[in-house]
Motif scaffolding. Sequence first.
Motif, PDB file in Angstrom:
ATOM      1  N   SER A 184       0.816  -1.220   0.000  1.00 23.27           N
ATOM      2  CA  SER A 184       0.000   0.000   0.000  1.00 23.27           C
ATOM      3  C   SER A 184       0.854   1.277   0.000  1.00 23.27           C
ATOM      4  CB  SER A 184      -1.014  -0.014   1.145  1.00 23.27           C
ATOM      5  OG  SER A 184      -0.396   0.064   2.390  1.00 23.27           O
ATOM      6  N   TRP A 185       2.102   1.173   0.291  1.00 18.94           N
ATOM      7  CA  TRP A 185       3.014   2.321   0.218  1.00 18.94           C
ATOM      8  C   TRP A 185       4.197   1.949  -0.682  1.00 18.94           C
ATOM      9  CZ3 TRP A 185       3.122   6.787   3.732  1.00 18.94           C
ATOM     10  CH2 TRP A 185       2.039   6.822   4.629  1.00 18.94           C
ATOM     11  N   ARG A 204       2.073   7.927  -4.274  1.00 23.98           N
ATOM     12  CA  ARG A 204       2.873   6.749  -3.901  1.00 23.98           C
ATOM     13  C   ARG A 204       2.226   5.954  -2.747  1.00 23.98           C
ATOM     14  NH1 ARG A 204       8.799   9.764  -4.257  1.00 23.98           N
ATOM     15  NH2 ARG A 204       8.571  10.381  -6.432  1.00 23.98           N
ATOM     16  N   VAL A 205       0.993   6.272  -2.471  1.00 24.55           N
ATOM     17  CA  VAL A 205       0.243   5.514  -1.460  1.00 24.55           C
ATOM     18  C   VAL A 205      -1.090   5.128  -2.099  1.00 24.55           C
ATOM     19  CG1 VAL A 205      -0.791   5.575   0.837  1.00 24.55           C
ATOM     20  CG2 VAL A 205       1.313   6.857   0.394  1.00 24.55           C
ATOM     21  N   ARG A 206      -1.453   3.853  -1.970  1.00 16.47           N
ATOM     22  CA  ARG A 206      -2.691   3.425  -2.645  1.00 16.47           C
ATOM     23  C   ARG A 206      -3.552   2.546  -1.725  1.00 16.47           C
ATOM     24  NH1 ARG A 206       0.617  -0.598  -6.754  1.00 16.47           N
ATOM     25  NH2 ARG A 206       1.241  -2.080  -5.155  1.00 16.47           N
ATOM     26  N   ASN A 207      -4.807   2.463  -2.091  1.00 18.58           N
ATOM     27  CA  ASN A 207      -5.715   1.572  -1.363  1.00 18.58           C
ATOM     28  C   ASN A 207      -5.456   0.142  -1.791  1.00 18.58           C
ATOM     29  OD1 ASN A 207      -6.806   3.839  -0.273  1.00 18.58           O
ATOM     30  ND2 ASN A 207      -8.607   3.874  -1.617  1.00 18.58           N
ATOM     31  N   ARG A 455      14.331  -7.605   3.847  1.00 22.42           N
ATOM     32  CA  ARG A 455      12.981  -7.763   3.284  1.00 22.42           C
ATOM     33  C   ARG A 455      12.660  -9.221   2.953  1.00 22.42           C
ATOM     34  NH1 ARG A 455      11.291  -2.619   1.294  1.00 22.42           N
ATOM     35  NH2 ARG A 455      11.577  -1.239   3.056  1.00 22.42           N
ATOM     36  N   LEU A 456      11.384  -9.495   2.708  1.00 21.20           N
ATOM     37  CA  LEU A 456      10.969 -10.857   2.335  1.00 21.20           C
ATOM     38  C   LEU A 456      11.791 -11.381   1.164  1.00 21.20           C
ATOM     39  CD1 LEU A 456       7.058 -10.587   2.398  1.00 21.20           C
ATOM     40  CD2 LEU A 456       8.477 -11.942   3.963  1.00 21.20           C
ATOM     41  N   ASN A 468       7.995  -1.515  -4.919  1.00 21.17           N
ATOM     42  CA  ASN A 468       9.343  -0.942  -4.840  1.00 21.17           C
ATOM     43  C   ASN A 468       9.388   0.441  -5.478  1.00 21.17           C
ATOM     44  OD1 ASN A 468      10.694  -3.241  -3.665  1.00 21.17           O
ATOM     45  ND2 ASN A 468      10.314  -4.276  -5.619  1.00 21.17           N
ATOM     46  N   SER A 469      10.453   1.180  -5.173  1.00 21.18           N
ATOM     47  CA  SER A 469      10.567   2.562  -5.683  1.00 21.18           C
ATOM     48  C   SER A 469      10.633   2.631  -7.204  1.00 21.18           C
ATOM     49  CB  SER A 469      11.832   3.211  -5.125  1.00 21.18           C
ATOM     50  OG  SER A 469      11.739   3.257  -3.744  1.00 21.18           O
TER      51      SER A 469
END
Length: 474
Positions: A184-185, A204-207, A455-456, A468-469
């Motif tokens: 979500s981010w 850069r943030v989503r539902n 990270r995973l 990712n960015s």
Amino acid sequence: MAAESKPQPKKWIMNAFAMAAPGHLAPGLWKHPQDQARNFDNLEYWLSLAKALEDGQFHGVFLADVLGLYDVYKGPQNKAPALAAAAQFPIFDPFLVISAMASVTKRLSFGITASTTYESPYALARKFSTLDHLTKGRVGWNVVTSYLESAAKSFGLDTQIPHDERYLIAEEFLEVFYKLLEGSWRDDAVVQDKETGQYTVPERVRNINHKGKHFSSVGPNTVHPSVQRTPFIFQAGSSGAGKNFATKHAEAMFLPGMTPEATKKIADSIREQAKVNGRDPSSLKLLAGILVIVDETDEKALQKYHDYLSYADFEGTAALFGGWTGHDLAKFDDDEDFKFSGPGAIQSMVSAWTATVPNSEDIKWTRRRVVQELAISGVCAKAIGGPKTVADQLQRWVDVAGVDGFNLSYAISPGSFEDMVKWLWPELKRRGVFWDGYEFETTRENYLADGKGPRLRSDHPGSRFTWNSDEELE
Ligand SMILES: Cc1cc2nc3c(=O)[nH]c(=O)nc-3n(C[C@H](O)[C@H](O)[C@H](O)COP(=O)(O)O)c2cc1C
């Protein structure tokens, strides 16, 4: 010709196993003059435990948790034996001691038990993200589906959700959890740009807009990405549904089994199933649960065990056993020999003890004797002796069962852990199996020790949700 360098032995994961209660697997030991766990309701206890474990270079401390009373024994719904013995009751919310423990340590990891049956994925994602930030990536989640009827009733259900269905719910729970934490981010969402006055870049943030059978959540997660994003995942499923779930999601598993031979079968099948589920078996660490009582010599350690046993509360032990297995030991005659009769779960435990307890052929496995064997370690194996004896036993677990390390329970806390540091660690160091200490800050890096960051891993099902960015905006 240059001498060939000897292959390095595998370094073991050493995890301390505890609970935010007056005792964990050894009811009654709160009466022991050296036990401090009975002060679990005092923050000082948790701070000094955290410091002692980090000084002793345990990988982490892992807090088990239950959400109700063990009321099967002499029941149904009899609170008295568990209450009188303080058998895992009273019990704190394990989350609430962690930031304080983190504040007095820098590298120790914290495993926290939380239930997919009674938590909400949105609220739990928030709690773990918060703690992962505050600890700089030192948290793990022991994913449980819970087993106490008393908990179901207190969470508003008439009875427990059936076992396998709990795992189906857990499956969807984790999907929502990963979507929130991983997806979500975007990694670079927070810019804190004082010039433009922009803290977070909105695009850069989503539902997540998850709508499933058991959960729905719009999102986003309330917290921006932390060091690990998803906490390191522990699991201990042993049934068909449990193993299937664990081999998909777990990064470390606690294995049942009271002998290395029995545990080997479980370990082999788990690694096979992990492959079938698309996992790299080396990114799933296997830990055996074991109680270590160690002292300078075998005799002193044995004396210590008998001293502990004299404080054990057998009624409390029977209460725990009732909650774990659903069997009420009060229903059996005092002189029934469980070697030959009784429920399969008890008979298979007894046959494991027959292989490990000295002179067991002369022992009649009555109710009292069964409870005595469970009294200090529950259904975990025991290693009791001087440094060499205990190290030999642990080595057998690694060699025969193929485990990567241990979940070490206590009789008294922090005394049992301090004894390990004082007597056992030097012997393990001599053998080259004790790790070189905290090379990294985060749980994932210290436990997996594969140099692949916090990270995973790419074989993990949660990783497909990671934003990712360098990925496109929605
Ligand atoms: C070492 C170990 C620790 C566990 N800790 C917890 C715990 O803290 N809380 C809990 O509800 N269940 C705990 N469990 C139970 C497991 O989550 C699991 O339910 C159990 O091993 C039975 O497997 P199954 O769920 O596949 O039937 C633990 C099990 C093991 C072996």
